[in-house]
Design a protein around this motif. Structure first.
Motif, PDB file in Angstrom:
ATOM      1  N   GLY A  32       7.861  26.960 -32.200  1.00  0.00           N
ATOM      2  CA  GLY A  32       6.585  27.256 -31.559  1.00  0.00           C
ATOM      3  C   GLY A  32       6.247  26.293 -30.442  1.00  0.00           C
ATOM      4  O   GLY A  32       5.077  26.089 -30.127  1.00  0.00           O
ATOM      5  N   ALA A  33       7.240  25.695 -29.809  1.00  0.00           N
ATOM      6  CA  ALA A  33       7.012  24.731 -28.731  1.00  0.00           C
ATOM      7  C   ALA A  33       7.852  25.110 -27.512  1.00  0.00           C
ATOM      8  O   ALA A  33       8.724  25.966 -27.587  1.00  0.00           O
ATOM      9  N   VAL A  34       7.566  24.462 -26.386  1.00  0.00           N
ATOM     10  CA  VAL A  34       8.338  24.636 -25.167  1.00  0.00           C
ATOM     11  C   VAL A  34       8.868  23.262 -24.771  1.00  0.00           C
ATOM     12  O   VAL A  34       8.103  22.302 -24.683  1.00  0.00           O
ATOM     13  N   TYR A  35      10.178  23.175 -24.539  1.00  0.00           N
ATOM     14  CA  TYR A  35      10.824  21.919 -24.170  1.00  0.00           C
ATOM     15  C   TYR A  35      11.451  22.041 -22.804  1.00  0.00           C
ATOM     16  O   TYR A  35      12.077  23.048 -22.493  1.00  0.00           O
ATOM     17  N   LEU A  87      20.575  20.960 -13.582  1.00  0.00           N
ATOM     18  CA  LEU A  87      19.849  22.174 -13.929  1.00  0.00           C
ATOM     19  C   LEU A  87      18.706  21.754 -14.846  1.00  0.00           C
ATOM     20  O   LEU A  87      18.914  21.012 -15.807  1.00  0.00           O
ATOM     21  N   VAL A  88      17.493  22.190 -14.550  1.00  0.00           N
ATOM     22  CA  VAL A  88      16.339  21.899 -15.406  1.00  0.00           C
ATOM     23  C   VAL A  88      15.875  23.230 -15.986  1.00  0.00           C
ATOM     24  O   VAL A  88      15.641  24.189 -15.254  1.00  0.00           O
ATOM     25  N   ILE A  89      15.777  23.261 -17.313  1.00  0.00           N
ATOM     26  CA  ILE A  89      15.396  24.490 -18.002  1.00  0.00           C
ATOM     27  C   ILE A  89      14.185  24.244 -18.903  1.00  0.00           C
ATOM     28  O   ILE A  89      13.889  23.112 -19.258  1.00  0.00           O
ATOM     29  N   ARG A  90      13.510  25.334 -19.257  1.00  0.00           N
ATOM     30  CA  ARG A  90      12.484  25.302 -20.300  1.00  0.00           C
ATOM     31  C   ARG A  90      12.995  26.162 -21.442  1.00  0.00           C
ATOM     32  O   ARG A  90      13.404  27.302 -21.252  1.00  0.00           O
ATOM     33  N   TYR A  91      12.985  25.585 -22.620  1.00  0.00           N
ATOM     34  CA  TYR A  91      13.508  26.243 -23.811  1.00  0.00           C
ATOM     35  C   TYR A  91      12.357  26.464 -24.776  1.00  0.00           C
ATOM     36  O   TYR A  91      11.714  25.511 -25.217  1.00  0.00           O
ATOM     37  N   HIS A  92      12.097  27.711 -25.082  1.00  0.00           N
ATOM     38  CA  HIS A  92      10.985  28.110 -25.949  1.00  0.00           C
ATOM     39  C   HIS A  92      11.531  28.312 -27.357  1.00  0.00           C
ATOM     40  O   HIS A  92      12.243  29.273 -27.615  1.00  0.00           O
ATOM     41  N   THR A  93      11.219  27.392 -28.259  1.00  0.00           N
ATOM     42  CA  THR A  93      11.690  27.485 -29.642  1.00  0.00           C
ATOM     43  C   THR A  93      10.745  28.404 -30.405  1.00  0.00           C
ATOM     44  O   THR A  93       9.854  27.960 -31.102  1.00  0.00           O
ATOM     45  N   ASP A  94      10.953  29.679 -30.251  1.00  0.00           N
ATOM     46  CA  ASP A  94      10.040  30.691 -30.772  1.00  0.00           C
ATOM     47  C   ASP A  94      10.580  31.325 -32.051  1.00  0.00           C
ATOM     48  O   ASP A  94      11.683  31.850 -32.064  1.00  0.00           O
ATOM     49  N   VAL A  95       9.842  31.249 -33.119  1.00  0.00           N
ATOM     50  CA  VAL A  95      10.034  31.961 -34.384  1.00  0.00           C
ATOM     51  C   VAL A  95      11.070  31.341 -35.326  1.00  0.00           C
ATOM     52  O   VAL A  95      10.770  31.032 -36.464  1.00  0.00           O
ATOM     53  N   PHE A  96      12.321  31.150 -34.898  1.00  0.00           N
ATOM     54  CA  PHE A  96      13.424  30.745 -35.768  1.00  0.00           C
ATOM     55  C   PHE A  96      13.380  29.258 -36.102  1.00  0.00           C
ATOM     56  O   PHE A  96      13.091  28.427 -35.245  1.00  0.00           O
ATOM     57  N   THR A  97      13.700  28.905 -37.356  1.00  0.00           N
ATOM     58  CA  THR A  97      13.952  27.515 -37.731  1.00  0.00           C
ATOM     59  C   THR A  97      15.351  27.431 -38.331  1.00  0.00           C
ATOM     60  O   THR A  97      15.856  28.381 -38.910  1.00  0.00           O
ATOM     61  N   GLY A  98      15.975  26.294 -38.173  1.00  0.00           N
ATOM     62  CA  GLY A  98      17.324  26.081 -38.691  1.00  0.00           C
ATOM     63  C   GLY A  98      18.192  25.442 -37.626  1.00  0.00           C
ATOM     64  O   GLY A  98      17.696  24.912 -36.635  1.00  0.00           O
ATOM     65  N   LYS A  99      19.489  25.476 -37.831  1.00  0.00           N
ATOM     66  CA  LYS A  99      20.434  24.879 -36.880  1.00  0.00           C
ATOM     67  C   LYS A  99      20.861  25.917 -35.848  1.00  0.00           C
ATOM     68  O   LYS A  99      21.080  27.077 -36.166  1.00  0.00           O
TER      69      LYS A  99
END
Length: 196
Positions: A32-35, A87-99
């Motif tokens: 639920g975050a944006v990196y 390269l600069v990206i934004r990664y949205h960790t949406d919904v899934f948890t785990g490896k």
């Protein structure tokens, strides 16, 4: 990953009786975050992250390949040979948890250790709460519906789809057939630009 971690070669993973399951994560991100992540070498190595796509924020130019690659595009794998710099990206960790796995998408490079594991912790199902404030084109809706598979003999069942927007607007469509139906519910957000 910020200088941490070891090359994920077969020998390193299996040293001392280890396995892929015991290999340590490079870092832990929260669901639920944006990196924002800076990637080195995406001009020579196709950078790939599993599970969620990432958005290009900066790549040294507004576009490459006559506009085919542009800042703001979403990818899960990207390599631009003409790109100078990072390269600069934004990664949205949406919904899934785990490896999840991050790696070079050239098999020989991956096998030689250009691969790592990231952990996504937190609450399964978490989404980025402020997405709409970052981009007015974000859409959070709830789709419910029932549908059926087409059987091997070609028969199909009934289907009803309902789309309910966050403003309460509902749209439906249906068709009928002979087999029993399956029901599923999906909640998601679609955003054109997650600018932090």
């Amino acid at each position: 990953w910020n200088g941490a971690g070891q090359s994920m070669t077969y020998e390193n993973v299996h040293a001392g009786g280890g396995t892929m399951l015991t290999w340590p994560s490079l870092t832990t991100l929260q669901a639920g975050a944006v990196y924002e992540i800076t990637v080195n070498g995406a001009n020579a190595h196709p950078f790939h992250i599993h599970v969620n796509p990432y958005q290009v924020v900066n790549m040294g130019a507004d576009s490459y390949a006559d506009g085919y690659f542009q800042v703001g595009d979403w990818h899960d794998t990207l390599m631009i040979q003409e790109m100078a710099g990072d390269l600069v990206i934004r990664y949205h960790t949406d919904v899934f948890t785990g490896k999840i796995v991050v790696h070079c998408h050239i098999l020989e490079h991956e096998d030689q250790g250009m691969m790592g594991i990231l952990s996504i912790g937190g609450t399964e199902g978490a989404t980025y709460a402020d997405a709409e404030s970052l981009d007015s084109t974000c859409y959070r809706g709830k789709f419910t519906g029932s549908s059926t598979d087409t059987d091997i003999d070609g028969t199909t069942g009934s289907s009803t789809d309902t789309d309910t927007d966050t403003d309460g607007t509902t749209r439906s469509s249906s068709s009928s057939g002979q087999a029993a139906s399956l029901v599923s519910t999906v909640v998601f957000a679609v955003c054109g630009n997650l600018a932090v």
